[in-house]
Motif scaffolding. Structure first.
Motif, PDB file in Angstrom:
ATOM      1  N   ALA A 155       0.844  -1.199   0.000  1.00 46.89           N
ATOM      2  CA  ALA A 155       0.000   0.000   0.000  1.00 46.89           C
ATOM      3  C   ALA A 155       0.878   1.247   0.000  1.00 46.89           C
ATOM      4  CB  ALA A 155      -0.898  -0.001   1.231  1.00 46.89           C
ATOM      5  N   ARG A 156       0.542   2.222  -0.846  1.00 50.46           N
ATOM      6  CA  ARG A 156       1.335   3.453  -0.957  1.00 50.46           C
ATOM      7  C   ARG A 156       0.570   4.641  -0.412  1.00 50.46           C
ATOM      8  NH1 ARG A 156       2.348   5.235  -6.754  1.00 50.46           N
ATOM      9  NH2 ARG A 156       0.798   6.842  -6.382  1.00 50.46           N
ATOM     10  N   THR A 157       1.268   5.464   0.351  1.00 45.28           N
ATOM     11  CA  THR A 157       0.736   6.739   0.811  1.00 45.28           C
ATOM     12  C   THR A 157       1.626   7.819   0.234  1.00 45.28           C
ATOM     13  OG1 THR A 157      -0.017   5.747   2.882  1.00 45.28           O
ATOM     14  CG2 THR A 157       0.193   8.151   2.825  1.00 45.28           C
ATOM     15  N   ASP A 158       1.057   8.734  -0.544  1.00 47.29           N
ATOM     16  CA  ASP A 158       1.847   9.809  -1.146  1.00 47.29           C
ATOM     17  C   ASP A 158       2.143  10.889  -0.115  1.00 47.29           C
ATOM     18  OD1 ASP A 158       2.048   8.692  -3.729  1.00 47.29           O
ATOM     19  OD2 ASP A 158       0.024   9.389  -4.212  1.00 47.29           O
ATOM     20  N   LEU A 159       3.378  11.367  -0.146  1.00 44.47           N
ATOM     21  CA  LEU A 159       3.831  12.448   0.726  1.00 44.47           C
ATOM     22  C   LEU A 159       4.268  13.605  -0.162  1.00 44.47           C
ATOM     23  CD1 LEU A 159       6.029  10.139   2.986  1.00 44.47           C
ATOM     24  CD2 LEU A 159       3.707  10.949   3.489  1.00 44.47           C
ATOM     25  N   PRO A 160       4.375  14.828   0.358  1.00 48.35           N
ATOM     26  CA  PRO A 160       4.746  15.972  -0.490  1.00 48.35           C
ATOM     27  C   PRO A 160       6.064  15.772  -1.254  1.00 48.35           C
ATOM     28  CG  PRO A 160       3.935  16.742   1.624  1.00 48.35           C
ATOM     29  CD  PRO A 160       4.042  15.245   1.728  1.00 48.35           C
ATOM     30  N   THR A 161       7.043  15.151  -0.611  1.00 50.24           N
ATOM     31  CA  THR A 161       8.330  14.965  -1.301  1.00 50.24           C
ATOM     32  C   THR A 161       8.747  13.497  -1.345  1.00 50.24           C
ATOM     33  OG1 THR A 161       9.549  15.298   0.762  1.00 50.24           O
ATOM     34  CG2 THR A 161       9.171  17.247  -0.647  1.00 50.24           C
ATOM     35  N   GLY A 162       7.772  12.612  -1.285  1.00 52.59           N
ATOM     36  CA  GLY A 162       8.120  11.196  -1.305  1.00 52.59           C
ATOM     37  C   GLY A 162       6.901  10.317  -1.175  1.00 52.59           C
ATOM     38  N   ALA A 163       7.107   9.157  -0.570  1.00 53.09           N
ATOM     39  CA  ALA A 163       6.021   8.198  -0.403  1.00 53.09           C
ATOM     40  C   ALA A 163       6.370   7.224   0.707  1.00 53.09           C
ATOM     41  CB  ALA A 163       5.768   7.448  -1.707  1.00 53.09           C
TER      42      ALA A 163
END
Length: 196
Positions: free
Chosen positions: A78-86
């Motif tokens: 499962a992926r959670t997107d972050l402002p400068t990554g994941a």
């Protein structure tokens, strides 16, 4: 003719009974047990420690749009997107990759200082395919499980890569005792800076 067949059948039955009586009871019991035993004993099901990443895991490349790096992660996490990554998670394991501006390359002391409240095991400078990185290994409590509230002790590997005023921080975590040496090496070796 019918009488002769009956006599022969009775003689065979008597002979078999006599042979059985001649064999001691203990031997008959052992022979019966051996005959009834399965040809092979089934192997016990392998029990891996919680958090072990399976050996047949497939790794796929991930590139964050607008960030200058690429890294391989296990397929299907499962992926959670972050402002400068994941961040990628599966059961008790996680991978987190982020970038930040940095005035100078990381030093072992500065990376050690970033570990808040964790029990540091090692800090060293390592070489991976993507270049040199400061690697810190430490232990800390996981976040509470959202359903059960259970907290486990995690072993965390953090790699800090640097290029041209930017750090990439790769954090790999899983339960203490899980044998994830090879998967974590695959992930950390796959990190690379890209042109964009």
């Amino acid at each position: 003719m019918m009488v002769r067949k009956s006599v022969i059948a009775l003689a065979i039955a008597a002979l078999a009974a006599g042979c059985a009586a001649a064999v001691p009871a203990q031997t008959r019991t052992q022979t019966q047990a051996q005959t009834q035993a399965p040809a092979s004993t089934p192997q016990a099901t392998e029990s891996n420690p919680p958090g072990d990443i399976p050996d047949d895991t497939v790794f796929v490349s991930y590139r964050h749009p607008g960030q200058p790096y690429e890294v391989k992660v296990p397929e299907g996490w499962a992926r959670t997107d972050l402002p400068t990554g994941a961040a990628f998670t599966d059961k008790l394991n996680s991978i987190r990759i982020e970038t930040t501006r940095a005035a100078s390359p990381p030093a072992e002391a500065s990376v050690r200082a970033q570990v808040n409240g964790g029990a540091i095991r090692t800090v060293s400078t390592v070489t991976r395919k993507g270049g040199k990185a400061v690697r810190v290994v430490y232990r800390a409590d996981s976040s509470p499980d959202p359903v059960t509230g259970k907290v486990v002790k995690d072993e965390i590997e953090r790699y800090v890569f640097y290029r041209a005023g930017r750090e990439a921080i790769l954090t790999l975590s899983g339960p203490v005792g899980a044998d994830n040496v090879d998967p974590w090496r695959t992930v950390s070796d796959s990190f690379g800076w890209t042109a964009s």
